[in-house]
Design an enzyme around this catalytic site. Structure first.
Site, PDB file in Angstrom:
ATOM      1  N   VAL A   1      65.878 -25.339   9.175  1.00  0.00           N
ATOM      2  CA  VAL A   1      65.041 -25.884   7.985  1.00  0.00           C
ATOM      3  C   VAL A   1      64.237 -27.193   8.202  1.00  0.00           C
ATOM      4  CG1 VAL A   1      66.973 -27.485   7.563  1.00  0.00           C
ATOM      5  CG2 VAL A   1      65.595 -26.886   5.628  1.00  0.00           C
ATOM      6  N   SER A   2      63.141 -27.523   7.772  1.00  0.00           N
ATOM      7  CA  SER A   2      62.396 -28.700   8.120  1.00  0.00           C
ATOM      8  C   SER A   2      62.240 -29.375   6.774  1.00  0.00           C
ATOM      9  CB  SER A   2      61.294 -28.487   8.775  1.00  0.00           C
ATOM     10  OG  SER A   2      60.202 -27.934   8.133  1.00  0.00           O
ATOM     11  N   LYS A   3      61.473 -30.451   6.991  1.00  0.00           N
ATOM     12  CA  LYS A   3      61.030 -31.480   5.810  1.00  0.00           C
ATOM     13  C   LYS A   3      60.095 -30.809   5.085  1.00  0.00           C
ATOM     14  CE  LYS A   3      62.331 -35.884   7.760  1.00  0.00           C
ATOM     15  NZ  LYS A   3      61.914 -37.185   8.268  1.00  0.00           N
TER      16      LYS A   3
END
Length: 213
Positions: free
Chosen positions: A8-10
């Site tokens: 997951v990333s921003k």
């Protein structure tokens, strides 16, 4: 054995991997065989992905929720899957535009072959643009410099990999995009940091060029 990888990333708009986890568990992955990174897809240093790839063995299948969870870009993705295939490991994508990819089946291999062809096309375009750019620069009296190869993330990856007896130096160099001379100039065969490697880690803004090319 089925092994799952989540990221997951921003840029996802969410900091949770719950959806990915549920999908991977439903697909048959044991909770103990899940690996998870919380980082940008463009970031080189993804320790859980490195651990996941190292843990996979011949006959295993790596499952990802979407194709973009695995690769930083198309070239990295193709190289990763080629490495898995050479090791006898399958890849299965559960959803999204890459859901047709399942390298354990003939049709899935065909779909990935198309991706590989696109990656080769992308490399050819980049090469053409680079040559054209250098030609234009020379016409203006400028010369292109030697590209920098070693980064802090690559040094850390090399240290971790070289410390493992099952690591194949040729495969590691291919993945990092460096020569053997560059690798051994920065990291010893046992994974210990050498002077050039220390310089890279202590001065990230000035990575060392690959003089061995």
């Amino acid at each position: 054995m089925l092994v799952g990888y989540m990221r997951v990333s921003k840029t996802d708009g969410s900091q949770s991997t719950d959806l990915q986890r549920d999908a991977l568990l439903l697909a048959g992955v044991d909770a103990d065989h899940l690996y998870e990174d919380h980082a940008s897809g463009k970031k080189d240093d993804r320790p859980q992905l490195a651990a996941c790839l190292k843990a996979l063995r011949d006959g295993d299948t790596l499952l990802v929720w979407k194709l973009d969870r695995l690769g930083r870009d198309l070239r990295h993705l193709v190289n990763t899957v080629h490495d898995l295939t050479d090791r006898g490991i399958g890849l299965k994508v559960l959803t999204g535009e890459g859901a047709a990819i399942d390298t354990t089946t003939a049709s899935g291999k065909l779909v990935f072959g198309i991706f590989a062809a696109l990656a080769e096309f992308e490399r050819a375009l980049i090469s053409e643009r680079t040559i054209a750019g250098l030609t234009a620069a020379r016409a203006r009296g400028r010369k292109g410099g030697r590209p920098y190869k070693m980064t802090a993330a690559k040094v850390r990856t090399a240290m971790a990999a070289m410390g493992q007896k099952e690591t194949k130096v040729g495969d590691l160099c291919k993945e990092l995009g460096i020569t053997r001379q560059t690798l051994y100039r920065h990291v010893s065969p046992s994974g210990k940091l050498r002077p050039d490697g220390s310089k890279v880690l202590t001065n990230r803004e000035k990575p060392t060029p690959d003089h061995s090319r």
